[in-house]
Design a protein around this motif. Sequence first.
Motif, PDB file in Angstrom:
ATOM      1  N   PHE A  38      87.884  -0.702  -5.414  1.00 41.16           N
ATOM      2  CA  PHE A  38      88.386  -0.489  -4.126  1.00 41.16           C
ATOM      3  C   PHE A  38      87.702   0.280  -3.168  1.00 41.16           C
ATOM      4  N   LEU A  39      87.025   1.563  -3.667  1.00 41.80           N
ATOM      5  CA  LEU A  39      86.469   2.368  -3.257  1.00 41.80           C
ATOM      6  C   LEU A  39      84.959   2.237  -3.265  1.00 41.80           C
ATOM      7  N   PRO A  40      84.262   2.771  -2.252  1.00 42.18           N
ATOM      8  CA  PRO A  40      84.640   3.200  -0.827  1.00 42.18           C
ATOM      9  C   PRO A  40      85.225   2.098   0.025  1.00 42.18           C
ATOM     10  N   THR A  41      86.067   2.646   0.856  1.00 40.67           N
ATOM     11  CA  THR A  41      86.452   1.886   1.997  1.00 40.67           C
ATOM     12  C   THR A  41      86.101   2.072   3.361  1.00 40.67           C
ATOM     13  N   ALA A  42      86.153   1.062   4.257  1.00 46.39           N
ATOM     14  CA  ALA A  42      85.553   1.245   5.561  1.00 46.39           C
ATOM     15  C   ALA A  42      86.522   2.345   6.290  1.00 46.39           C
ATOM     16  N   CYS A  43      87.816   2.250   5.813  1.00 45.18           N
ATOM     17  CA  CYS A  43      88.764   2.985   6.542  1.00 45.18           C
ATOM     18  C   CYS A  43      88.629   4.677   6.220  1.00 45.18           C
ATOM     19  N   TRP A  65      90.413  -6.965  12.610  1.00 45.33           N
ATOM     20  CA  TRP A  65      89.673  -5.647  12.374  1.00 45.33           C
ATOM     21  C   TRP A  65      89.610  -4.865  13.513  1.00 45.33           C
ATOM     22  N   ASP A  66      89.536  -5.299  14.758  1.00 50.74           N
ATOM     23  CA  ASP A  66      89.770  -4.506  16.083  1.00 50.74           C
ATOM     24  C   ASP A  66      88.902  -3.312  16.046  1.00 50.74           C
ATOM     25  N   ASN A  67      87.657  -3.466  15.618  1.00 54.77           N
ATOM     26  CA  ASN A  67      86.578  -2.437  15.784  1.00 54.77           C
ATOM     27  C   ASN A  67      87.083  -0.922  14.723  1.00 54.77           C
ATOM     28  N   GLY A  68      87.816  -1.242  13.713  1.00 53.59           N
ATOM     29  CA  GLY A  68      88.494  -0.279  13.126  1.00 53.59           C
ATOM     30  C   GLY A  68      89.967   0.058  13.353  1.00 53.59           C
ATOM     31  N   ALA A  69      90.173  -0.198  14.499  1.00 54.10           N
ATOM     32  CA  ALA A  69      91.733   0.086  14.879  1.00 54.10           C
ATOM     33  C   ALA A  69      92.714  -0.311  14.111  1.00 54.10           C
ATOM     34  N   ASP A  99      90.965  -1.384   4.399  1.00 51.69           N
ATOM     35  CA  ASP A  99      89.353  -1.761   4.482  1.00 51.69           C
ATOM     36  C   ASP A  99      89.110  -2.860   5.376  1.00 51.69           C
ATOM     37  N   ARG A 100      87.932  -3.290   5.392  1.00 47.02           N
ATOM     38  CA  ARG A 100      87.520  -4.299   6.247  1.00 47.02           C
ATOM     39  C   ARG A 100      86.886  -5.480   5.180  1.00 47.02           C
TER      40      ARG A 100
END
Length: 139
Positions: A38-43, A65-69, A99-100
């Motif tokens: 699961f790692l690393p995550t985009a968040c 996803w909302d650009n990471g929001a 994550d994304r």
Amino acid sequence: MFISSMHQSLVFLCLLAAIFFHHSRGDVGTAARYGPPFLPTACNGNDQSQFPAGNLFAAAGEGIWDNGASCGRQYKLRCISAAVSGTCINNTIQIKIVDRAQSLVSTPSLKGTTIVLSNTAFAAIANPSATVVNVEYVQ
């Protein structure tokens, strides 16, 4: 007598409509599943503390996803249908976006879904052998 009969017919039609027309309380989409790593995550990269107790977490598809929001957002969701009858479990869970979906380290059971649930979260709402299910979700 005529008014009473009309009243009964109206009540019957309302009950019939309630049975056949289920009102959705949230958005409807699709959910796949994924397992480790699961790692690393985009968040939050390699931060282990981002995962909630119980491992009810997910990766956001492009639609949410909302650009990471969406990182850290919590959603309540439930399985509403699947290709195979009996796949859904009558259960609503709360998940956290960590994550994304587009950048997952591990491969999801199906790409292009609204949300990709951890195997634990997926098994809480559906038969874990399923690849994808339809879900109703609300933030």
